[in-house]
Design a protein around this motif. Sequence first.
Motif, PDB file in Angstrom:
ATOM      1  N   SER A   5       0.602  -1.556   0.377  1.00  0.00           N
ATOM      2  CA  SER A   5      -0.140  -0.268  -0.418  1.00  0.00           C
ATOM      3  C   SER A   5       0.519   1.319   0.109  1.00  0.00           C
ATOM      4  N   ASN A   6       2.133   0.855   0.276  1.00  0.00           N
ATOM      5  CA  ASN A   6       3.169   2.536  -0.111  1.00  0.00           C
ATOM      6  C   ASN A   6       3.817   2.346  -1.088  1.00  0.00           C
ATOM      7  N   ARG A   7       3.966   3.071  -1.670  1.00  0.00           N
ATOM      8  CA  ARG A   7       4.468   3.098  -3.875  1.00  0.00           C
ATOM      9  C   ARG A   7       5.278   3.087  -2.887  1.00  0.00           C
ATOM     10  N   LEU A   8       6.464   4.470  -1.757  1.00  0.00           N
ATOM     11  CA  LEU A   8       7.465   4.457  -1.534  1.00  0.00           C
ATOM     12  C   LEU A   8       8.119   3.051  -1.795  1.00  0.00           C
ATOM     13  N   ILE A   9       8.011   2.281  -1.675  1.00  0.00           N
ATOM     14  CA  ILE A   9       8.398   0.672  -1.830  1.00  0.00           C
ATOM     15  C   ILE A   9       9.424   0.534  -3.123  1.00  0.00           C
ATOM     16  N   ALA A  10       8.381   0.778  -3.729  1.00  0.00           N
ATOM     17  CA  ALA A  10       9.263   0.997  -5.274  1.00  0.00           C
ATOM     18  C   ALA A  10       9.966   1.483  -6.104  1.00  0.00           C
ATOM     19  N   SER A  11      10.216   2.751  -4.816  1.00  0.00           N
ATOM     20  CA  SER A  11      11.259   3.823  -5.592  1.00  0.00           C
ATOM     21  C   SER A  11      12.358   3.231  -5.081  1.00  0.00           C
ATOM     22  N   PRO A  12      13.470   3.439  -6.254  1.00  0.00           N
ATOM     23  CA  PRO A  12      14.980   3.003  -6.167  1.00  0.00           C
ATOM     24  C   PRO A  12      15.496   4.301  -5.541  1.00  0.00           C
ATOM     25  N   GLY A  13      14.921   4.877  -4.687  1.00  0.00           N
ATOM     26  CA  GLY A  13      15.702   6.201  -4.036  1.00  0.00           C
ATOM     27  C   GLY A  13      15.593   6.049  -2.035  1.00  0.00           C
ATOM     28  N   TRP A  14      14.402   4.493  -2.530  1.00  0.00           N
ATOM     29  CA  TRP A  14      14.278   4.922  -0.666  1.00  0.00           C
ATOM     30  C   TRP A  14      14.751   3.746  -0.458  1.00  0.00           C
ATOM     31  N   GLN A  15      15.091   3.796   1.440  1.00  0.00           N
ATOM     32  CA  GLN A  15      15.768   2.463   1.786  1.00  0.00           C
ATOM     33  C   GLN A  15      14.994   1.975   3.412  1.00  0.00           C
ATOM     34  N   ILE A  16      13.780   1.414   2.744  1.00  0.00           N
ATOM     35  CA  ILE A  16      12.619   1.912   3.952  1.00  0.00           C
ATOM     36  C   ILE A  16      12.897  -0.036   4.906  1.00  0.00           C
ATOM     37  N   GLY A  17      13.302  -0.076   6.224  1.00  0.00           N
ATOM     38  CA  GLY A  17      13.504  -0.433   6.639  1.00  0.00           C
ATOM     39  C   GLY A  17      12.089  -1.477   7.462  1.00  0.00           C
ATOM     40  N   THR A  18      11.105  -0.344   7.859  1.00  0.00           N
ATOM     41  CA  THR A  18       9.663  -0.595   7.871  1.00  0.00           C
ATOM     42  C   THR A  18       8.832   0.589   7.777  1.00  0.00           C
ATOM     43  N   GLN A  19       7.152   0.084   7.342  1.00  0.00           N
ATOM     44  CA  GLN A  19       6.298   0.731   6.868  1.00  0.00           C
ATOM     45  C   GLN A  19       5.010   1.047   6.965  1.00  0.00           C
ATOM     46  N   LYS A  20       3.960   1.264   7.476  1.00  0.00           N
ATOM     47  CA  LYS A  20       3.269   0.978   7.200  1.00  0.00           C
ATOM     48  C   LYS A  20       1.751   2.854   6.719  1.00  0.00           C
ATOM     49  N   THR A  21       1.129   2.270   6.103  1.00  0.00           N
ATOM     50  CA  THR A  21       0.039   3.273   5.683  1.00  0.00           C
ATOM     51  C   THR A  21      -1.021   3.719   6.328  1.00  0.00           C
ATOM     52  N   GLY A  22      -2.396   4.591   6.279  1.00  0.00           N
ATOM     53  CA  GLY A  22      -3.311   4.121   7.251  1.00  0.00           C
ATOM     54  C   GLY A  22      -4.202   5.251   6.686  1.00  0.00           C
ATOM     55  N   TYR A  23      -5.578   5.227   6.182  1.00  0.00           N
ATOM     56  CA  TYR A  23      -6.358   5.949   5.881  1.00  0.00           C
ATOM     57  C   TYR A  23      -7.787   5.615   6.558  1.00  0.00           C
ATOM     58  N   ILE A  24      -8.244   6.753   6.619  1.00  0.00           N
ATOM     59  CA  ILE A  24     -10.070   6.645   7.166  1.00  0.00           C
ATOM     60  C   ILE A  24     -10.476   7.706   6.999  1.00  0.00           C
ATOM     61  N   SER A  25     -12.033   8.561   6.616  1.00  0.00           N
ATOM     62  CA  SER A  25     -11.791  10.170   6.610  1.00  0.00           C
ATOM     63  C   SER A  25     -11.044  10.324   7.674  1.00  0.00           C
ATOM     64  N   GLU A  26     -11.775   9.765   9.126  1.00  0.00           N
ATOM     65  CA  GLU A  26     -11.309  11.310  10.491  1.00  0.00           C
ATOM     66  C   GLU A  26      -9.675  11.598  10.324  1.00  0.00           C
ATOM     67  N   ALA A  27      -8.977  10.111  10.651  1.00  0.00           N
ATOM     68  CA  ALA A  27      -7.485  10.172  10.896  1.00  0.00           C
ATOM     69  C   ALA A  27      -6.634  10.750   8.748  1.00  0.00           C
ATOM     70  N   GLY A  28      -7.401  11.178   7.925  1.00  0.00           N
ATOM     71  CA  GLY A  28      -6.814  11.386   6.546  1.00  0.00           C
ATOM     72  C   GLY A  28      -5.733  10.067   6.431  1.00  0.00           C
TER      73      GLY A  28
END
Length: 315
Positions: free
Chosen positions: A249-272
């Motif tokens: 769900s995180n589009r940055l995972i496919a970006s070669p410029g990023w070196q990500i160890g852990t990630q999480k995304t989220g969305y509901i209307s109240e949280a943005g």
Amino acid sequence: MALAVLAAPALARSARAGAHAVAGSVRHAQVKPIVKLKAKPRVRLAKRKDVSGRKAASRHRASAPRQVTLAALRSSAVLILDPAAHKVLYQKNADAVMPIASLTKLMTALVVIGAGQDLGEMLTVSDADVDRLKYSSSRLKVGTRLTRSGMLHIALMSSENRAASALGRHYPGGTPALVRAMNAKARELGMGRTRFVEPTGLSSLNVSTPEDLAKLVLAAQREPLIRRYSTDRDHTIAQGRQSTRYRNSNRLIASPGWQIGTQKTGYISEAGRCMVLHAKVKGRAVVMVFLDSQGKFSRASDANQVRAWLVRARR
């Protein structure tokens, strides 16, 4: 500017000759606008062909990009942390208590893994896992059987709500016991402004702050399974005779410029739109927390701006 007037001596032989002498003695000074005076040196600097001029212009251009701030970030609350130095690099409303949506699943996974349950045990998705709070869609069908590990995988990577719900139902004591354990773990980590009421993040009553979430990210980063599952690009599961492919769900995972160890995304209307990252930028570990970002791509854009800002700062 006043005009300077110099009068010649009245030595003319006639009135006409005297008049000509006085008129010829008047000198007119030229008045130039201030704007033009300031503009000329800039034009000459750009066109100058000598070496010193080129070096001066080059130094000016090189220094300009460093004057970058993070004022344009679209997330309502942000925290950028250097965990090795225990130093906050940037913050905006970092102590604001806000809904955190599916960032909740990091704590769900942390508690499930910490309980030492059999990761190979088969769990079944039931009607109880169907979202009747937000009525969100799911690709995980009722009746599908997956290992506990498989449920963790798609819950972290693709934010599958039914998988997170199934993990809660199969926790010793059921979902209420899991929620109690999640709140206890929050207290243990020093997350004093955090509260959980369910394991998926669909409820807006799951709340935290950027400061608290940075502590959760650091704890999650220490779990190899969370690192692996949250950063996988895609994963395919079997549902009966069919297969279902999940993508991160995180589009940055496919970006070669990023070196990500852990990630999480989220969305509901109240949280943005929300996102947390543990990444390396120019060899330095950095924790990034973005809450209530407005716009489909705004959280990724904010992260890219922060990364560029950090890169420039390390030059």
